[in-house]
Design a protein around this motif. Structure first.
Motif, PDB file in Angstrom:
ATOM      1  N   ILE A 102       0.840  -1.203   0.000  1.00 56.36           N
ATOM      2  CA  ILE A 102       0.000   0.000   0.000  1.00 56.36           C
ATOM      3  C   ILE A 102       0.874   1.252   0.000  1.00 56.36           C
ATOM      4  N   GLN A 103       1.869   1.279   0.861  1.00 55.11           N
ATOM      5  CA  GLN A 103       2.759   2.438   0.921  1.00 55.11           C
ATOM      6  C   GLN A 103       3.605   2.539  -0.346  1.00 55.11           C
ATOM      7  N   GLN A 104       4.143   1.427  -0.798  1.00 54.48           N
ATOM      8  CA  GLN A 104       4.978   1.440  -1.989  1.00 54.48           C
ATOM      9  C   GLN A 104       4.176   1.824  -3.227  1.00 54.48           C
ATOM     10  N   ASN A 105       2.913   1.400  -3.294  1.00 53.93           N
ATOM     11  CA  ASN A 105       2.063   1.772  -4.423  1.00 53.93           C
ATOM     12  C   ASN A 105       1.803   3.275  -4.452  1.00 53.93           C
ATOM     13  N   HIS A 106       1.683   3.879  -3.259  1.00 52.23           N
ATOM     14  CA  HIS A 106       1.514   5.334  -3.199  1.00 52.23           C
ATOM     15  C   HIS A 106       2.719   6.034  -3.804  1.00 52.23           C
ATOM     16  N   VAL A 107       3.914   5.584  -3.420  1.00 49.71           N
ATOM     17  CA  VAL A 107       5.120   6.215  -3.954  1.00 49.71           C
ATOM     18  C   VAL A 107       5.240   5.955  -5.454  1.00 49.71           C
ATOM     19  N   ASP A 108       4.837   4.776  -5.907  1.00 48.59           N
ATOM     20  CA  ASP A 108       4.851   4.495  -7.342  1.00 48.59           C
ATOM     21  C   ASP A 108       3.918   5.435  -8.096  1.00 48.59           C
ATOM     22  N   SER A 109       2.771   5.746  -7.482  1.00 46.45           N
ATOM     23  CA  SER A 109       1.834   6.673  -8.134  1.00 46.45           C
ATOM     24  C   SER A 109       2.418   8.080  -8.200  1.00 46.45           C
ATOM     25  N   VAL A 110       3.174   8.458  -7.160  1.00 45.84           N
ATOM     26  CA  VAL A 110       3.860   9.757  -7.176  1.00 45.84           C
ATOM     27  C   VAL A 110       4.885   9.778  -8.297  1.00 45.84           C
ATOM     28  N   LYS A 111       5.654   8.707  -8.428  1.00 45.23           N
ATOM     29  CA  LYS A 111       6.653   8.616  -9.488  1.00 45.23           C
ATOM     30  C   LYS A 111       6.013   8.712 -10.866  1.00 45.23           C
ATOM     31  N   GLU A 112       4.887   8.055 -11.010  1.00 44.51           N
ATOM     32  CA  GLU A 112       4.185   8.099 -12.300  1.00 44.51           C
ATOM     33  C   GLU A 112       3.720   9.523 -12.610  1.00 44.51           C
ATOM     34  N   HIS A 113       3.195  10.204 -11.598  1.00 42.71           N
ATOM     35  CA  HIS A 113       2.743  11.585 -11.769  1.00 42.71           C
ATOM     36  C   HIS A 113       3.907  12.505 -12.144  1.00 42.71           C
ATOM     37  N   LEU A 114       5.088  12.244 -11.550  1.00 42.95           N
ATOM     38  CA  LEU A 114       6.257  13.075 -11.813  1.00 42.95           C
ATOM     39  C   LEU A 114       6.969  12.689 -13.107  1.00 42.95           C
ATOM     40  N   GLY A 115       6.572  11.550 -13.684  1.00 44.83           N
ATOM     41  CA  GLY A 115       7.198  11.102 -14.910  1.00 44.83           C
ATOM     42  C   GLY A 115       8.561  10.461 -14.703  1.00 44.83           C
ATOM     43  N   CYS A 116       8.732   9.809 -13.561  1.00 38.16           N
ATOM     44  CA  CYS A 116      10.041   9.189 -13.276  1.00 38.16           C
ATOM     45  C   CYS A 116       9.855   7.786 -12.711  1.00 38.16           C
ATOM     46  N   ILE A 117       8.973   7.007 -13.320  1.00 31.09           N
ATOM     47  CA  ILE A 117       8.612   5.699 -12.789  1.00 31.09           C
ATOM     48  C   ILE A 117       9.806   4.755 -12.701  1.00 31.09           C
ATOM     49  N   SER A 118      10.840   4.980 -13.510  1.00 30.46           N
ATOM     50  CA  SER A 118      11.990   4.071 -13.524  1.00 30.46           C
ATOM     51  C   SER A 118      13.022   4.384 -12.441  1.00 30.46           C
ATOM     52  N   VAL A 119      12.846   5.490 -11.720  1.00 30.39           N
ATOM     53  CA  VAL A 119      13.812   5.866 -10.684  1.00 30.39           C
ATOM     54  C   VAL A 119      13.801   4.826  -9.557  1.00 30.39           C
ATOM     55  N   LYS A 120      14.990   4.399  -9.149  1.00 34.45           N
ATOM     56  CA  LYS A 120      15.105   3.385  -8.104  1.00 34.45           C
ATOM     57  C   LYS A 120      15.006   4.010  -6.718  1.00 34.45           C
ATOM     58  N   TYR A 121      14.506   3.232  -5.767  1.00 33.56           N
ATOM     59  CA  TYR A 121      14.480   3.666  -4.385  1.00 33.56           C
ATOM     60  C   TYR A 121      15.872   3.572  -3.795  1.00 33.56           C
ATOM     61  N   HIS A 122      16.162   4.452  -2.851  1.00 37.62           N
ATOM     62  CA  HIS A 122      17.340   4.267  -2.023  1.00 37.62           C
ATOM     63  C   HIS A 122      16.933   3.289  -0.931  1.00 37.62           C
ATOM     64  N   GLY A 123      17.891   2.907  -0.068  1.00 42.15           N
ATOM     65  CA  GLY A 123      17.472   2.097   1.063  1.00 42.15           C
ATOM     66  C   GLY A 123      18.521   1.124   1.537  1.00 42.15           C
ATOM     67  N   ASN A 124      18.404   0.731   2.780  1.00 42.11           N
ATOM     68  CA  ASN A 124      19.309  -0.220   3.419  1.00 42.11           C
ATOM     69  C   ASN A 124      18.607  -1.574   3.396  1.00 42.11           C
ATOM     70  N   MET A 125      18.792  -2.315   2.283  1.00 40.76           N
ATOM     71  CA  MET A 125      18.113  -3.598   2.100  1.00 40.76           C
ATOM     72  C   MET A 125      16.595  -3.424   2.143  1.00 40.76           C
ATOM     73  N   LEU A 126      16.101  -2.315   1.570  1.00 43.89           N
ATOM     74  CA  LEU A 126      14.684  -1.998   1.705  1.00 43.89           C
ATOM     75  C   LEU A 126      13.811  -2.741   0.712  1.00 43.89           C
ATOM     76  N   ARG A 127      14.185  -2.707  -0.571  1.00 44.02           N
ATOM     77  CA  ARG A 127      13.307  -3.218  -1.608  1.00 44.02           C
ATOM     78  C   ARG A 127      13.519  -4.708  -1.864  1.00 44.02           C
TER      79      ARG A 127
END
Length: 358
Positions: A322-347
């Motif tokens: 649910i949370q990740q889908n929200h961020v994906d929708s933000v990425k889609e709106h911004l036109g950067c759907i391919s941008v990778k997440y940062h994170g410490n073993m997050l994804r």
């Protein structure tokens, strides 16, 4: 005073979080990973000095917190209040304001702690924004037990080669930060000491923060925060139980010898640095790995990830999605759907950490 916990996940950080949340005046909510999600997206928002743009960013980040797999109970994020309280138009200011705003609602006017361990990668950003006001709590655990825990977790790598590389990278970075900070701003916490001598360790942490120690820290398993976290994922089930003092060196019983050798070959120097005994690969006896072997490790790693995901509780997976889908929708709106997440073993699907190690 803001506090930031750093280290590698599966090192007892959630245990320490709920313990610290029992101290009077300290607000220690669950991780949200908001910076890991949004740092890579900031260039795509445009000019944050534009009121419309900044308002959108505030809303997007607040919604990320509201959709967190583990709810921030009793916290309501008024967008206009958050925006007004930001001292500058930046993601770091939104982050700081949300924590301070939530802490105030919980009656904690002086102290709040962020448990997102991956924020070790944003040390320069923290120093620029908070300066000497920020203190760091570094929790570390035997990397071989961390690796064992990750092999069962929904997120993260599943092969000891990649687990060792990331664990060593994080510990190395944490010790580098320690060398740059005065002792009054950096508190190392060894997980094995925390579970075997909790009163001494917790008293030292309280002193470091500047608050009175409370024996309620040892009764963490009775608090509502622990109960809520445990309901959100079976991985956190142990925090509803008293300390398990023997919860160390599990890898000796549950890992294969060849995995030991790989881990100790890749991360042996950091095991040595942190005082953990090597069992199968002494200094100078480390193995090297060919490109073909590493490619095979990658294949096995991905295969194990799929196997772990297939066995997860669907509700557990859904809460994270649910949370990740929200961020994906933000990425889609911004036109950067391919941008990778940062994170410490997050994804689940990340094989390399994007943030540099120093």
């Amino acid at each position: 005073m803001p506090l930031q916990m750093i280290g590698t996940r599966r090192s007892g950080s959630n245990l320490l979080r709920v313990m610290m949340g029992q101290l009077d005046g300290v607000y220690a909510p669950p991780s949200t990973h908001m910076l890991e999600y949004f740092m890579p997206l900031i260039p795509y928002y445009g000019n944050l000095e534009d009121d419309t743009v900044f308002t959108q960013l505030v809303d997007d980040v607040c919604k990320c917190v509201e959709l967190n797999p583990v709810e921030w109970i009793g916290v309501k994020l008024d967008r206009e209040e958050v925006k007004t309280c930001c001292k500058e138009n930046s993601l770091m200011s939104i982050f700081a304001t949300i924590y301070a705003y939530a802490a105030e609602q919980k009656g904690c006017y002086e102290e709040w702690m962020c448990k997102c361990l991956g924020y070790i990668n944003y040390f320069d950003d923290f120093e620029q924004y908070f300066s000497s006001r920020m203190k760091y709590i570094y929790i570390y655990r035997d990397g071989r037990d961390v690796a064992l825990s990750f092999t069962k977790a929904i997120a993260g790598q599943k092969h000891h080669y990649f687990l060792a590389k990331e664990w060593a990278r994080t510990q190395r970075l944490a010790l580098q930060l320690k060398s740059q900070l005065p002792d009054e701003r950096f508190c190392p916490v060894k997980y094995e000491d925390l579970i075997t001598d909790p009163e001494t360790v917790c008293s030292r942490i309280a002193e470091f923060i500047g608050v009175s120690y409370s024996s309620k820290m040892l009764d963490y398993h009775k608090c509502s925060s622990a109960q809520l976290a445990a309901k959100s994922s079976k991985l956190w089930g142990n925090i509803t139980k008293p300390l398990i003092t023997e919860n160390k060196n599990k890898f000796l019983k549950e890992s294969a010898e060849d995995e030991f050798r790989i881990f100790e070959s890749v991360a042996g120097d950091m095991l040595d640095e942190l005082g953990y005994e090597r069992f199968f690969c002494k200094a100078g006896q480390e193995m090297s790995f060919s490109e073909e072997e590493i490619n095979e490790f990658e294949r096995v790693n991905n295969e194990r990830k799929e196997a772990v995901i297939s066995k997860q509780n669907p509700d557990d997976v859904k809460r994270r999605e649910i949370q990740q889908n929200h961020v994906d929708s933000v990425k889609e709106h911004l036109g950067c759907i391919s941008v990778k997440y940062h994170g410490n073993m997050l994804r689940l699907d990340s094989s390399r950490l994007q943030a540099k190690a120093g």
